[in-house]
Design a protein around this motif. Sequence first.
Motif, PDB file in Angstrom:
ATOM      1  N   LEU A  76       1.167  45.142  52.722  1.00  0.00           N
ATOM      2  CA  LEU A  76       1.108  45.842  51.440  1.00  0.00           C
ATOM      3  C   LEU A  76       2.529  46.089  50.958  1.00  0.00           C
ATOM      4  O   LEU A  76       3.349  46.662  51.677  1.00  0.00           O
ATOM      5  N   TYR A  77       2.810  45.658  49.740  1.00  0.00           N
ATOM      6  CA  TYR A  77       4.115  45.878  49.120  1.00  0.00           C
ATOM      7  C   TYR A  77       4.002  47.156  48.296  1.00  0.00           C
ATOM      8  O   TYR A  77       3.398  47.170  47.224  1.00  0.00           O
ATOM      9  N   SER A  95       3.531  54.915  42.572  1.00  0.00           N
ATOM     10  CA  SER A  95       2.692  53.840  42.043  1.00  0.00           C
ATOM     11  C   SER A  95       1.281  53.981  42.599  1.00  0.00           C
ATOM     12  O   SER A  95       1.001  54.851  43.421  1.00  0.00           O
ATOM     13  N   ARG A  96       0.429  53.079  42.175  1.00  0.00           N
ATOM     14  CA  ARG A  96      -0.964  53.119  42.605  1.00  0.00           C
ATOM     15  C   ARG A  96      -1.164  52.543  44.007  1.00  0.00           C
ATOM     16  O   ARG A  96      -2.292  52.473  44.492  1.00  0.00           O
ATOM     17  N   ALA A  97      -0.084  52.137  44.641  1.00  0.00           N
ATOM     18  CA  ALA A  97      -0.196  51.525  45.967  1.00  0.00           C
ATOM     19  C   ALA A  97      -0.671  52.516  47.024  1.00  0.00           C
ATOM     20  O   ALA A  97      -1.245  52.114  48.040  1.00  0.00           O
ATOM     21  N   GLN A  98      -0.448  53.813  46.797  1.00  0.00           N
ATOM     22  CA  GLN A  98      -0.840  54.813  47.790  1.00  0.00           C
ATOM     23  C   GLN A  98      -2.329  54.724  48.113  1.00  0.00           C
ATOM     24  O   GLN A  98      -2.744  54.818  49.266  1.00  0.00           O
ATOM     25  N   ARG A  99      -3.145  54.521  47.091  1.00  0.00           N
ATOM     26  CA  ARG A  99      -4.591  54.497  47.329  1.00  0.00           C
ATOM     27  C   ARG A  99      -5.023  53.241  48.078  1.00  0.00           C
ATOM     28  O   ARG A  99      -6.070  53.240  48.725  1.00  0.00           O
ATOM     29  N   ILE A 100      -4.224  52.167  48.005  1.00  0.00           N
ATOM     30  CA  ILE A 100      -4.553  50.977  48.789  1.00  0.00           C
ATOM     31  C   ILE A 100      -4.309  51.251  50.272  1.00  0.00           C
ATOM     32  O   ILE A 100      -5.054  50.768  51.137  1.00  0.00           O
ATOM     33  N   VAL A 101      -3.282  52.041  50.579  1.00  0.00           N
ATOM     34  CA  VAL A 101      -3.066  52.443  51.975  1.00  0.00           C
ATOM     35  C   VAL A 101      -4.287  53.216  52.471  1.00  0.00           C
ATOM     36  O   VAL A 101      -4.773  52.999  53.585  1.00  0.00           O
ATOM     37  N   TRP A 102      -4.781  54.113  51.638  1.00  0.00           N
ATOM     38  CA  TRP A 102      -5.972  54.890  52.011  1.00  0.00           C
ATOM     39  C   TRP A 102      -7.156  53.958  52.270  1.00  0.00           C
ATOM     40  O   TRP A 102      -7.877  54.105  53.264  1.00  0.00           O
ATOM     41  N   LEU A 103      -7.358  52.976  51.402  1.00  0.00           N
ATOM     42  CA  LEU A 103      -8.461  52.037  51.594  1.00  0.00           C
ATOM     43  C   LEU A 103      -8.304  51.271  52.906  1.00  0.00           C
ATOM     44  O   LEU A 103      -9.274  51.089  53.657  1.00  0.00           O
ATOM     45  N   VAL A 155       0.870  45.089  45.517  1.00  0.00           N
ATOM     46  CA  VAL A 155       0.569  43.689  45.807  1.00  0.00           C
ATOM     47  C   VAL A 155       0.271  43.620  47.293  1.00  0.00           C
ATOM     48  O   VAL A 155       0.930  44.287  48.098  1.00  0.00           O
ATOM     49  N   LEU A 156      -0.724  42.837  47.649  1.00  0.00           N
ATOM     50  CA  LEU A 156      -1.122  42.723  49.049  1.00  0.00           C
ATOM     51  C   LEU A 156      -1.235  41.254  49.411  1.00  0.00           C
ATOM     52  O   LEU A 156      -1.788  40.458  48.643  1.00  0.00           O
TER      53      LEU A 156
END
Length: 296
Positions: free
Chosen positions: A27-28, A33-41, A77-78
Amino acid sequence: MTSPNSEDIPHQSTSTTTAADKPEITLYWLNDSRAQRIVWLLEELDLTYTIRVFRRTPSGLAPRELENVHPLGKSPVLTISFPSEPHRDTIVLAESGFIVQYLCDHFPPKNNGRRALVPEKWTKGREGEMGGETEGWMRYQYLLHYAEGSFALTLVIGVILAIFGSNKIPFFIRPITGFVANKVYKAFVVPTAEKHLAFLDGMLAASSPVGDEGERYLCGSFLTAVDILLSFNLATARDGVGKVMVPAGNGQPGNISLWDKYPRVAEYLERLQQEPGYLRAEESIRAAEETKDKKE
């Protein structure tokens, strides 16, 4: 749990799948940014992943290095690569909604006590029939696009307008730009944001309660990926347009902050931010940033 860092120490899944069989997920991540919620997912899906930390420039923009990952240079971006199958191309995913949908399609939670994250699609006995979808699944699909569409657009416009009254604008024209931006903000952003908060308040009220205190999620009685997606939008609303004072309404005198006007939504966000997966994600980000700082 092993915390990830910005380079090469991944979060380790509790899955029994061997390392050689697992794809490598990176995960970049960009601050604010909205990347925090991708970490949660990723935490909820119990996946092994690596975080690469990027930080915004003094102007608030993403660094150009992100363009080496995706042409738009945005985050999140993942990437998903397959070390044990070198003939396979690396998959590059951008846009939060697409990332969420792809991960939930290909890495559904296993039967290990974790939540499903996606509601059942079909009503029993109506599989494949138009209109046979469950209410929870229909809500889920709608909110998956709503989070990055109607709601996000309003918040982004609010953030942009706020810049016109900030010190990023030359001081000699700031009074003019700030005045115009404030007029547009109050005429468009505030009433539109209130519509969204009222809309989500109604969805929560109509959702199935869970627990002794009747806690509710947007698609029913359990956490889904759209709850994870909307957590960022709601936090942005709370910290921005939510501070604007508006008429209390419901026969109440005086004014109240827009955020406080919808206590059910406020409680919902507070509860999301106490979810174990959310807290694990915050710790993962903290560890990744600390590791990057040490290397710099």
